[in-house]
Design an enzyme around this catalytic site. Structure first.
Site, PDB file in Angstrom:
ATOM      1  N   HIS A 137       0.872  -1.275  -0.046  1.00  0.00           N
ATOM      2  CA  HIS A 137       0.181  -0.057   0.065  1.00  0.00           C
ATOM      3  C   HIS A 137       0.703   1.175  -0.030  1.00  0.00           C
ATOM      4  O   HIS A 137       2.180   1.207   0.228  1.00  0.00           O
ATOM      5  CB  HIS A 137      -1.064  -0.007   1.096  1.00  0.00           C
ATOM      6  CG  HIS A 137      -0.292   0.601   2.562  1.00  0.00           C
ATOM      7  ND1 HIS A 137      -0.150   1.907   2.895  1.00  0.00           N
ATOM      8  CD2 HIS A 137       0.321  -0.283   3.357  1.00  0.00           C
ATOM      9  CE1 HIS A 137       0.379   1.782   4.094  1.00  0.00           C
ATOM     10  NE2 HIS A 137       0.943   0.682   4.412  1.00  0.00           N
ATOM     11  N   CYS A 138       0.274   2.486  -0.377  1.00  0.00           N
ATOM     12  CA  CYS A 138       0.716   3.668  -0.250  1.00  0.00           C
ATOM     13  C   CYS A 138      -0.441   4.574   0.437  1.00  0.00           C
ATOM     14  O   CYS A 138      -1.241   3.949   1.025  1.00  0.00           O
ATOM     15  CB  CYS A 138       1.289   4.144  -1.362  1.00  0.00           C
ATOM     16  SG  CYS A 138       0.231   4.095  -2.796  1.00  0.00           S
ATOM     17  N   ALA A 139      -0.289   5.734  -0.155  1.00  0.00           N
ATOM     18  CA  ALA A 139      -1.606   6.706   0.415  1.00  0.00           C
ATOM     19  C   ALA A 139      -2.792   6.156  -0.382  1.00  0.00           C
ATOM     20  O   ALA A 139      -3.758   5.922   0.490  1.00  0.00           O
ATOM     21  CB  ALA A 139      -1.182   7.907   0.360  1.00  0.00           C
TER      22      ALA A 139
END
Length: 197
Positions: A137-139
């Site tokens: 994941h990231c933002a």
């Protein structure tokens, strides 16, 4: 413009969809512009995490912060591509038996994401080969994390960049920034260039 609005159905013009059909996907190397056209033919973002490859989930920071949902999905590993010393890391998952890895990457075209391609691919591969489930994941879950998932599919699953994009895009809307796409094109050339000569 936010990533989510870039992927809403209304933001895609019918002419873009029509033009995407005349891409030559058998071509060994597509330009960044052609790759962006291919990406825009995929699924829109409509969930916080999607299984884009068996036991490999691509998602956003909201799903990463939801301990209950992570437990429900059976996540055993997390690769956070937006790691920051201010947002917390492995301690967030204390007591959950989750193996955490953080990459402090910036979602800008001039950031060198390629230095993370092989370490991230190794971490994902170790999780999956051990029978685990991994959330990358990231933002928002469309650029940094998507880039490292594509790199994993290319490095460890022997896919070309186009094959990797096609694998992911129908399960989750993604749009790596242009700098990341250029770096993936270079990776594709180094891994698969001899395939076309």
């Amino acid at each position: 413009m936010s990533y989510v609005s870039r992927f809403s159905t209304s933001s895609r013009s019918s002419s873009t969809s029509a033009r995407s059909q005349d891409l030559d996907l058998s071509s060994p190397m597509l330009t960044v512009f052609e790759l962006e056209r291919l990406l825009y033919t995929g699924k829109s973002i409509n969930s916080h995490a999607d299984e884009v490859y068996p036991r490999l989930y691509l998602g956003d920071q909201e799903i990463a912060a939801n301990r209950h949902e992570l437990a429900t999905l059976g996540i055993t590993h997390i690769l956070n591509c937006a790691h920051s010393k201010w947002r917390g890391g492995a301690e967030r998952y204390e007591g959950m038996h989750i193996t955490y890895e953080g990459v402090e990457a910036h979602d800008t075209p001039d950031y060198d994401m390629s230095v993370n391609f092989y370490p991230a691919a190794d971490f994902i591969h170790k999780a999956l080969s051990g029978g685990g489930k991994i959330l990358v994941h990231c933002a928002v879950g469309v650029s940094r994390s998507a880039t490292l998932v594509l790199a994993y599919l290319m490095i460890r699953q022997n896919m070309t960049l186009v094959e990797a994009i096609k694998t992911v895009k129908d399960r989750r809307g993604i749009i790596p920034n242009r700098g990341f796409l250029r770096q993936l094109v270079r990776l594709d050339g180094s891994l698969h260039g001899n395939r076309w000569t």
